[in-house]
Design a protein around this motif. Structure first.
Motif, PDB file in Angstrom:
ATOM      1  N   LYS A   1       0.908  -1.232   0.158  1.00 56.67           N
ATOM      2  CA  LYS A   1       0.154  -0.042  -0.039  1.00 56.67           C
ATOM      3  C   LYS A   1       0.810   1.433  -0.089  1.00 56.67           C
ATOM      4  N   ALA A   2       2.081   1.275   0.878  1.00 51.24           N
ATOM      5  CA  ALA A   2       3.011   2.424   0.885  1.00 51.24           C
ATOM      6  C   ALA A   2       3.610   2.590  -0.361  1.00 51.24           C
ATOM      7  N   TYR A   3       3.893   1.438  -0.949  1.00 48.37           N
ATOM      8  CA  TYR A   3       4.693   1.593  -2.155  1.00 48.37           C
ATOM      9  C   TYR A   3       3.853   2.033  -3.328  1.00 48.37           C
ATOM     10  N   GLN A   4       2.482   1.510  -3.488  1.00 49.80           N
ATOM     11  CA  GLN A   4       1.672   2.012  -4.387  1.00 49.80           C
ATOM     12  C   GLN A   4       1.403   3.484  -4.601  1.00 49.80           C
ATOM     13  N   ALA A   5       1.155   3.989  -2.995  1.00 52.12           N
ATOM     14  CA  ALA A   5       0.943   5.311  -2.920  1.00 52.12           C
ATOM     15  C   ALA A   5       2.147   6.102  -3.478  1.00 52.12           C
ATOM     16  N   ARG A   6       3.385   5.692  -3.077  1.00 56.74           N
ATOM     17  CA  ARG A   6       4.369   6.331  -3.479  1.00 56.74           C
ATOM     18  C   ARG A   6       4.785   6.209  -5.066  1.00 56.74           C
ATOM     19  N   LEU A   7       4.309   5.313  -5.653  1.00 56.75           N
ATOM     20  CA  LEU A   7       4.794   5.073  -6.902  1.00 56.75           C
ATOM     21  C   LEU A   7       3.764   6.051  -7.738  1.00 56.75           C
ATOM     22  N   GLU A   8       2.256   6.359  -7.516  1.00 60.69           N
ATOM     23  CA  GLU A   8       1.706   7.325  -7.950  1.00 60.69           C
ATOM     24  C   GLU A   8       2.282   8.753  -7.888  1.00 60.69           C
ATOM     25  N   VAL A   9       3.264   8.936  -6.842  1.00 61.67           N
ATOM     26  CA  VAL A   9       3.839  10.390  -6.722  1.00 61.67           C
ATOM     27  C   VAL A   9       4.834  10.328  -7.859  1.00 61.67           C
ATOM     28  N   SER A  10       5.521   9.162  -7.942  1.00 59.45           N
ATOM     29  CA  SER A  10       6.950   9.249  -8.917  1.00 59.45           C
ATOM     30  C   SER A  10       6.237   9.251 -10.377  1.00 59.45           C
ATOM     31  N   ARG A  11       4.982   8.841 -10.643  1.00 57.09           N
ATOM     32  CA  ARG A  11       4.358   8.715 -11.732  1.00 57.09           C
ATOM     33  C   ARG A  11       3.836  10.395 -12.285  1.00 57.09           C
ATOM     34  N   HIS A  12       3.937  10.843 -11.410  1.00 55.98           N
ATOM     35  CA  HIS A  12       3.361  12.573 -11.381  1.00 55.98           C
ATOM     36  C   HIS A  12       4.458  13.335 -11.361  1.00 55.98           C
ATOM     37  N   ARG A  13       5.819  12.953 -10.907  1.00 56.09           N
ATOM     38  CA  ARG A  13       6.968  13.716 -10.800  1.00 56.09           C
ATOM     39  C   ARG A  13       8.073  12.996 -11.528  1.00 56.09           C
ATOM     40  N   ASP A  14       7.859  12.131 -12.389  1.00 57.16           N
ATOM     41  CA  ASP A  14       8.926  11.442 -13.056  1.00 57.16           C
ATOM     42  C   ASP A  14      10.313  11.812 -13.158  1.00 57.16           C
ATOM     43  N   PRO A  15      11.183  11.435 -12.157  1.00 57.81           N
ATOM     44  CA  PRO A  15      12.390  11.973 -12.335  1.00 57.81           C
ATOM     45  C   PRO A  15      13.474  11.904 -13.484  1.00 57.81           C
ATOM     46  N   PHE A  16      13.054  10.902 -14.198  1.00 55.10           N
ATOM     47  CA  PHE A  16      13.753  10.619 -15.507  1.00 55.10           C
ATOM     48  C   PHE A  16      13.210  11.320 -16.746  1.00 55.10           C
TER      49      PHE A  16
ATOM     50  N   GLN B   1       9.074   0.017 -15.160  1.00 57.72           N
ATOM     51  CA  GLN B   1       9.866  -0.534 -14.516  1.00 57.72           C
ATOM     52  C   GLN B   1      10.976   0.446 -13.861  1.00 57.72           C
ATOM     53  N   ARG B   2      11.283   1.133 -14.439  1.00 56.72           N
ATOM     54  CA  ARG B   2      12.289   2.211 -14.032  1.00 56.72           C
ATOM     55  C   ARG B   2      11.761   2.885 -12.813  1.00 56.72           C
ATOM     56  N   LEU B   3      10.669   3.324 -13.027  1.00 52.44           N
ATOM     57  CA  LEU B   3       9.831   4.152 -12.242  1.00 52.44           C
ATOM     58  C   LEU B   3       9.844   3.171 -10.909  1.00 52.44           C
ATOM     59  N   GLN B   4       9.239   1.947 -11.146  1.00 50.62           N
ATOM     60  CA  GLN B   4       9.014   1.215  -9.910  1.00 50.62           C
ATOM     61  C   GLN B   4      10.421   0.859  -8.929  1.00 50.62           C
ATOM     62  N   THR B   5      11.367   0.810  -9.942  1.00 49.90           N
ATOM     63  CA  THR B   5      12.669   0.428  -9.157  1.00 49.90           C
ATOM     64  C   THR B   5      13.120   1.781  -8.371  1.00 49.90           C
ATOM     65  N   PHE B   6      13.013   2.869  -9.325  1.00 44.46           N
ATOM     66  CA  PHE B   6      13.195   4.094  -8.075  1.00 44.46           C
ATOM     67  C   PHE B   6      12.436   4.388  -7.161  1.00 44.46           C
ATOM     68  N   THR B   7      11.241   3.894  -7.027  1.00 44.02           N
ATOM     69  CA  THR B   7      10.336   4.225  -5.885  1.00 44.02           C
ATOM     70  C   THR B   7      10.623   3.204  -4.783  1.00 44.02           C
ATOM     71  N   ILE B   8      10.811   1.988  -5.137  1.00 46.56           N
ATOM     72  CA  ILE B   8      11.189   1.058  -3.924  1.00 46.56           C
ATOM     73  C   ILE B   8      12.553   1.385  -3.371  1.00 46.56           C
ATOM     74  N   GLU B   9      13.394   1.817  -4.193  1.00 47.83           N
ATOM     75  CA  GLU B   9      14.687   2.213  -3.649  1.00 47.83           C
ATOM     76  C   GLU B   9      14.439   3.236  -2.775  1.00 47.83           C
ATOM     77  N   GLN B  10      13.803   4.240  -3.139  1.00 47.46           N
ATOM     78  CA  GLN B  10      13.594   5.487  -2.272  1.00 47.46           C
ATOM     79  C   GLN B  10      13.090   5.020  -0.704  1.00 47.46           C
ATOM     80  N   LEU B  11      11.926   4.199  -1.054  1.00 50.19           N
ATOM     81  CA  LEU B  11      11.352   3.609   0.181  1.00 50.19           C
ATOM     82  C   LEU B  11      12.350   2.914   1.088  1.00 50.19           C
ATOM     83  N   VAL B  12      13.091   2.114   0.268  1.00 48.95           N
ATOM     84  CA  VAL B  12      14.282   1.136   1.024  1.00 48.95           C
ATOM     85  C   VAL B  12      14.930   2.310   1.801  1.00 48.95           C
ATOM     86  N   ARG B  13      15.615   3.336   1.135  1.00 49.84           N
ATOM     87  CA  ARG B  13      16.503   4.336   1.862  1.00 49.84           C
ATOM     88  C   ARG B  13      15.622   4.908   3.012  1.00 49.84           C
ATOM     89  N   GLU B  14      14.587   5.246   2.907  1.00 53.03           N
ATOM     90  CA  GLU B  14      13.651   6.039   3.919  1.00 53.03           C
ATOM     91  C   GLU B  14      13.606   5.038   5.053  1.00 53.03           C
TER      92      GLU B  14
END
Length: 290
Positions: A45-60, A74-87
């Motif tokens: 749930k936390a991942y899907q919520a943050r992934l939605e943010v990544s889609r709107h603010r695509d860092p790439f 998949q690139r956005l998925q990886t970016f998002t989960i890595e961000q959450l792991v770091r947090e």
């Protein structure tokens, strides 16, 4: 006889399971995990919520690639989960120091941001960036936790610098070892001649206003972090300062680009250690392990 007995036992077990899952009783529900970090789960749930943010603010978005990367999704998925792991790593390290963000502190932070922007603009910004109220609170909690951990670690470094100065070590040597101010650390902390009004941090300006030449301040807290200063020389309206700055910016000045290198290295090293020990398990992204 044995076959009949075995069937009877199986029927009893089946009946017991059926009773446990009847209309009046439900088994505990375990929410799917997007990752597990040192025994702590990052929920889907936390991942899907943050992934939605990544889609709107695509860092790439708009960044040319020298080497083709995985598909955009998949690139956005990886970016998002890595961000959450770091947090999560930051949260765990903060917890070791008894640093937690209370709901009251979080409420205050969100209320301040909303008041600064205005309710209409604030809500529009949340929607524009893919946030819900809950996911924005989670994002801000992670930010406040990281700032809290950084401040605690920076204070330890400033204490170490002050201890070395009190032990008689040269200011220039201590500045070279501990200061994060790249503009002065290689010059022994020398910040040049300044008028008091030119010193941007009011607390530092006050600390050196009447400090005799050759004296050293204590640890001065500013919105940039922790500073120790010495007056090398004085003129009528100017002071020649040398400083040791340990970066720990306030939450309003905080940005990944302004993060001190020692803090980034600390978190990166912790992440590498957990990966080598098999203590990080990803369920999503191109590094998913199953």
């Amino acid at each position: 006889m044995k076959l009949a007995l075995r069937r009877g036992v199986l029927l009893l077990i089946a009946g017991a399971l059926s009773a446990c899952t009847g209309p009046g009783v439900s088994l505990p529900f375990s929410e799917p995990a997007a990752a597990v970090v040192d025994g702590h789960t990052i929920s889907m749930k936390a991942y899907q919520a943050r992934l939605e943010v990544s889609r709107h603010r695509d860092p790439f978005s708009g960044i040319p690639e020298a080497v083709p990367s995985p598909a955009p999704a998949q690139r956005l998925q990886t970016f998002t989960i890595e961000q959450l792991v770091r947090e999560e790593i930051v949260r765990q390290e903060a917890e070791k120091r008894s640093i937690t963000m209370s709901d009251r502190a979080l409420d205050s932070r969100v209320a301040t941001l909303k008041a600064q922007a205005g309710a209409t603009a604030f809500n529009a910004a949340l929607q524009r960036n893919g946030f819900t109220s809950d996911s924005f609170r989670s994002y801000q909690r992670a930010l406040l936790t990281e700032v809290g951990l950084l401040h605690a670690m920076a204070k330890d470094r400033a204490d170490s610098a002050a201890h070395e100065l009190n032990a008689g070590q040269a200011f220039a040597a201590v500045a070279a070892r501990w200061s994060d101010d790249t503009g002065t650390s290689t010059r022994g902390g020398d910040a040049g001649w300044l008028r008091t009004a030119e010193i941007p941090e009011a607390t530092l300006a006050t600390a050196v206003a009447s400090l005799p030449a050759g004296s050293v301040t204590g640890i001065v807290s500013t919105n940039r972090g922790f500073t120790i200063a010495t007056v090398l020389e004085r003129r009528t309206d100017q002071v020649h300062l040398a400083i040791i700055l340990v970066l720990a910016p306030s939450v309003d000045l905080y940005s990944p680009q302004g993060m001190p290198a020692w803090f980034t290295k600390f978190i990166d090293d912790r992440q590498v250690g957990l990966r080598r020990a098999g203590r990080i398990e990803l369920k999503v992204g191109n590094r998913a392990s199953g």
